[in-house]
Design an enzyme around this catalytic site. Structure first.
Site, mmCIF file in Angstrom:
data_model
loop_
_atom_site.group_PDB
_atom_site.id
_atom_site.type_symbol
_atom_site.label_atom_id
_atom_site.label_comp_id
_atom_site.label_asym_id
_atom_site.label_seq_id
_atom_site.Cartn_x
_atom_site.Cartn_y
_atom_site.Cartn_z
ATOM 1 N N TYR A 1 32.557 -8.294 -46.853
ATOM 2 C CA TYR A 1 31.624 -8.580 -45.488
ATOM 3 C C TYR A 1 30.765 -7.298 -45.234
ATOM 4 O O TYR A 1 31.030 -6.295 -45.251
ATOM 5 C CB TYR A 1 32.507 -9.417 -44.480
ATOM 6 C CG TYR A 1 33.546 -8.706 -43.762
ATOM 7 C CD1 TYR A 1 33.797 -7.512 -43.698
ATOM 8 C CD2 TYR A 1 34.322 -9.473 -43.045
ATOM 9 C CE1 TYR A 1 34.716 -6.811 -42.868
ATOM 10 C CE2 TYR A 1 35.365 -9.233 -42.196
ATOM 11 C CZ TYR A 1 35.562 -7.618 -42.090
ATOM 12 O OH TYR A 1 36.511 -7.208 -41.258
ATOM 13 N N GLU A 2 29.891 -7.793 -44.591
ATOM 14 C CA GLU A 2 28.766 -7.051 -44.000
ATOM 15 C C GLU A 2 27.989 -6.224 -45.086
ATOM 16 O O GLU A 2 27.418 -5.419 -45.022
ATOM 17 C CB GLU A 2 29.325 -5.825 -43.014
ATOM 18 C CG GLU A 2 29.581 -6.570 -41.776
ATOM 19 C CD GLU A 2 28.653 -7.262 -40.788
ATOM 20 O OE1 GLU A 2 27.542 -7.180 -40.970
ATOM 21 O OE2 GLU A 2 28.996 -8.081 -40.098
ATOM 22 N N GLY A 3 28.134 -7.150 -46.295
ATOM 23 C CA GLY A 3 27.403 -6.397 -47.514
ATOM 24 C C GLY A 3 28.279 -5.756 -48.438
ATOM 25 O O GLY A 3 28.977 -4.939 -48.182
#
Lengths: 588, 588
Positions: free
Chosen positions: B434-436
């Site tokens: 998550y968050e890339g």
């Protein structure tokens, strides 16, 4: 959906396991590659169609415990009944007791398939295999006649009872009691934990093989005896009698393989039958354990294969983001993005490399059993025993990594349980632990398999690799490039073996602190070597115009493995040769 | 049990983050190390006593969904109320809106503590931090006055709404709609998925920051605008009004962080307020994302710390097997077995290395914000931006590895959910996603942070490392040995940067296929560098007779890291420089 990789398995059987030597053995003279193909393709279909569909539902429901009984998830009983009726348990077991007598190299492929389809389900037959192994080697004729045929058919299942609450990996601390009775049986008392399929209702009877101590037994591992304790007593005519005094008091709530019941068993004066001699239990258990360790290594390959298939299929369907090379501004399937490709390629070659390593080891197992001369059998046994901890340790560590990479390929969807990738990540995590942790495999590799013979077996392996290097050097440019990497890795292996042989006695803590790096280095090398052998076989096949797509892919795998995986051996060598001081002095 | 590692954090603040430069900034002139100590020790106690005990129970119960409402596990509401009342949300936020204005370098330590205690709980404040970041930079004065104080206090929480079902990581495909109304507000319509704390009842209001497109917006990322969509409308006097037209339609069933509700939100003509300018949403979101990415990197360190503490404590208590050196025939605590030591040492130095890397990055963040000259701020911003994907990518990949090693230390017990090690393994797995994902961090590192300036920032980093090498070369034998390893790793980094700068334009697929190996190489190097700096600081402290045990341990960690972790950079370099052909040609 799961499709059994029978083509890659048959390639390994033909080119990696030493098939021509195996079918030259009188025991296997009736078999040929067509038989192996027919068996694996049919079993592959069975695994895909009957067993695989129960994997997710089994995980969701799990095995359930109530008042001493374990209920399996829906569908497991029926699937097991089909498995037994179709004779799949019996594949590589002795024909004397109703087995089909297939070579191990074929049986190993079948074991992998079943585990890919459903690891929780496959654990039941896997433990039965171990019990058959131990009974075949150490059981009395009466014991064999009473139990073997039913185990070989799968009508009854088997278990291994080693672990106790106070003694996890340390069998010296086993303290279950066995007291001899006037009728020659023993009364078994004690608590065993982590007993896979210790209680369930898929098979009609369960044959527990139990480590325990007689009252006058010496302390430590030299005082352990092995007993056969049936769940239901068996009458003289083979029919089932009373329930024995062994009770399942609970099952564990686990991270994964949730459909496989992990039992706590309470033996309360249960009737047991001594297997072999008193105080020799450990060596019998080792036979069983070695078979089980090899099989757990196959589980590592199996979960990797399953995770890879799932991730590849997702990556081909999932459309997301334009490519980095600017070839289009449209979003493309993520399999086209370089890093997704890298993840999938790594998953693929770790899987193929592990499978080839196991096939190579299985070939030695066949020779160890049936080769003509004692010298040949000894040589094969030494090779097989050297490879067992590598198959177990390296393939299971990779199983965890590959399952984790499979989650990564899925992105956020991988973290959602319904996607299925997370189950593999959970299921895989037990593999480097049970049947001896990776450290225990590494201690076995270093102590019993390397130091004990002064490195002779290890150096023989290195010489076999040199022979492959010579063939690669005479081959195509790709073969030559792979050969150079293989040579570097093989030299690192030799330097590490020499180091251990010359220093382990004086500095055992330093040596054993390098044991797992040694296992990972050796596993990496031996897998890469098998893929290099695959490359040679594939180039020969290509030259003959055979199966271009498949053979080209095998060459690509060998090359990717050499460039991206084999290159790790230098760091492992450095940890072993130069890292002991910092390991032993670091404050924890 | 969890004990916050405030001592190591304070060591980093003093010796790694550039503390003397930070407190020389007018913005932080009122702070000193004693303040930081007081804050972190008190918050550490709060995390250990109030938040950590809810970690296991939160995992068992999970957040529960019913008809649009989410119920948090027992105890979470009360703990959140205490968290807000004690002012912990406000630590490093602007004093203008009630924050305590602490430096990031101190705030980062606090974020790590809270996440170690309970990652699921900590996600709520983490997202609020991101919303504060975006609003502070891009919000209008009215928006700031209306929302910031309540967010800074934690009375209201914040969310990030990026992902849509058809657009995971690919913001170009966002297609939620925003239609301007006569009163200047916008009607927001669309479905957003994976919204962390998108619905819950711990805070009194939730401020959703939402990416959407106006009807005439250009295609792709240049047509995205950012909107503020409150769960409850806010009246002129700051009181809460009607519920807005945003509904939670379900929450996900996840592998881990089960107490953190991951919502699917349906915006059905919800009232939204434009933040900044139309079509500039992506750049505002990047501010928010960069803060969140750094924080997720801290989560990687946090879960590693928690897993390490748990494994170390188990290894000290669990007695099993006699030592390999034969010093006694009695079983000993497993921490004495060389491989358990190796596992724990690796867990420890990956944790300490990640923490030091994050502390170093946080120091640059403070300077980027408040340094006196624009040149200084630019230099600091370039360093900070270079380090953000490393902190996010390297520390989260290591978080997964350390949590997995933690399971391994426990052996069979690690696979039993009640032990607690498995939860960390499950929770950690979302961090590199998550968050890339790690690949997205790596593309950011390679594309925006390395290639865009022709490698200037990267080479500046290398020159800073050389300075440390010079100091190490003038130091003790241990310092010199670490310096040699650091130098090898730094040179590998430079050769890779040169390679990318000269080849990426012509062969982008080859370059981006090496992006994650580059991230892992650079993260490894930058962490090892910070531990080498720790070693220098610790040797100075030791020479002054300060805190012998702690400083000796820091030296031991740096040394172990250099010998056992830094040595991986060569394989990464080889993959990047020599592995592209096999990656691009392998058949999947």
């Amino acid at each position: 959906m799961f499709i059994a990789p029978s083509k890659d398995m048959l390639f390994n059987i033909e080119h990696i396991s030493g098939w021509s030597d195996i079918v030259a053995l009188p025991a296997y003279s009736a078999f040929d590659l067509e038989d192996a193909t027919a068996v694996l393709e049919e079993f592959g279909r069975f695994c895909a169609e009957v067993i695989a569909p129960l994997n997710v539902s089994g995980d969701i429901t799990g095995a359930r415990y109530d008042k001493g009984r374990v209920t399996m998830p829906d569908g497991f009983d029926d699937a097991y009944t089909s498995f037994v009726e179709m004779g799949w348990q019996s594949l590589h077991h002795p024909e004397d007791y109703g087995g089909q007598g297939l070579p191990r190299s074929v049986g190993a492929a079948a074991t992998e398939m079943l585990n890919s389809a459903n690891m929780s389900f496959a654990l039941c037959p896997l433990l039965t295999d171990g019990a058959i192994e131990a009974l075949s080697k150490a059981g009395s004729d009466t014991q064999k006649d009473t139990y073997l045929a039913k185990l070989v058919s799968g009508e009854w299942s088997g278990t291994m009872n080693l672990t106790e609450p106070q003694a996890g990996s340390d069998l010296a601390r086993v303290n279950s009691k066995a007291v001899r009775q006037n009728d020659g049986t023993y009364q078994i008392t004690g608590t065993k934990i982590f007993i896979t399929y210790g209680e369930h209702d898929m098979s009609k009877n369960t044959i527990h093989l139990v480590l325990a101590r007689t009252p006058d037994a010496p302390a430590g591992v030299k005082g352990i005896s092995l007993f056969l304790v049936p769940k239901f007593m068996v009458n003289g005519d083979g029919s089932l009698g009373n329930r024995n005094a062994v009770t399942c008091v609970s099952i564990e709530h686990k991270l994964g393989v949730k459909a496989s019941p992990t039992a706590v068993l309470e033996f309360e004066g249960a009737t047991g039958f001594l297997i072999g001699d008193e105080n020799s239990g450990l060596s019998y258990m080792f036979d069983m354990m070695n078979a089980a360790r090899f099989a757990v290594g196959l589980q590592g390959v199996a979960i990797a294969e399953r995770a890879y298939q799932q991730a590849l299929s997702f990556a081909k369907e999932r459309v997301q983001s334009a490519p980095v090379d600017g070839s289009t501004r449209d979003a493309v399937a993520i399999v086209n993005h370089p890093d997704v490709r890298r993840l999938l390629a790594r998953m693929q070659v770790l899987t193929e490399g592990g499978r080839a390593l196991a096939a190579y080891a299985a070939g030695w197992q066949d020779l160890a059993r049936y080769a003509a001369s004692p010298e040949q059998r000894d040589e094969a046994a030494a090779a097989s025993e050297f490879l067992t901890p590598l198959v177990k340790g390296y393939c299971t560590e990779n199983g965890v990594e590959v399952a984790s990479l499979g989650v990564q390929v899925h992105g956020g969807m991988g973290f959602i349980e319904e996607t299925g990738a997370a189950q593999h990540y959970r299921d895989a995590r037990i593999l480097p632990i049970y049947e001896g942790t990776t450290a225990i495999q590494a201690n076995d590799l270093l102590g019993r398999k390397t130091l004990r013979d002064g490195g002779v077996t290890a150096m023989k392996m290195a010489n076999r690799i040199k022979e492959t290097e010579r063939q690669l050097a005479a081959g195509s440019p790709v073969a030559q490039a792979v050969g150079i990497r293989l040579s570097v890795a093989r030299k690192a292996f030799q330097s590490v073996v020499k180091h251990f042989v010359s220093t382990a006695k004086d500095t055992p803590n330093a040596a054993y602190g390098g044991a797992v790096p040694y296992l990972m280095l050796a596993g990496n090398l031996m897998s890469g070597w098998q893929l290099a052998r695959s490359l040679l076989a594939a180039e020969t096949a290509l030259a003959a115009g055979k199966d271009v797509e498949f053979m080209t892919a095998k060459i690509g795998s060998a090359r990717f493995y050499a460039d991206h995986v084999l290159c790790d051996v230098d760091a492992q060598r450095s940890r072993i040769l130069e890292g002991a001081d910092s390991l032993l002095s670091v404050a924890l």
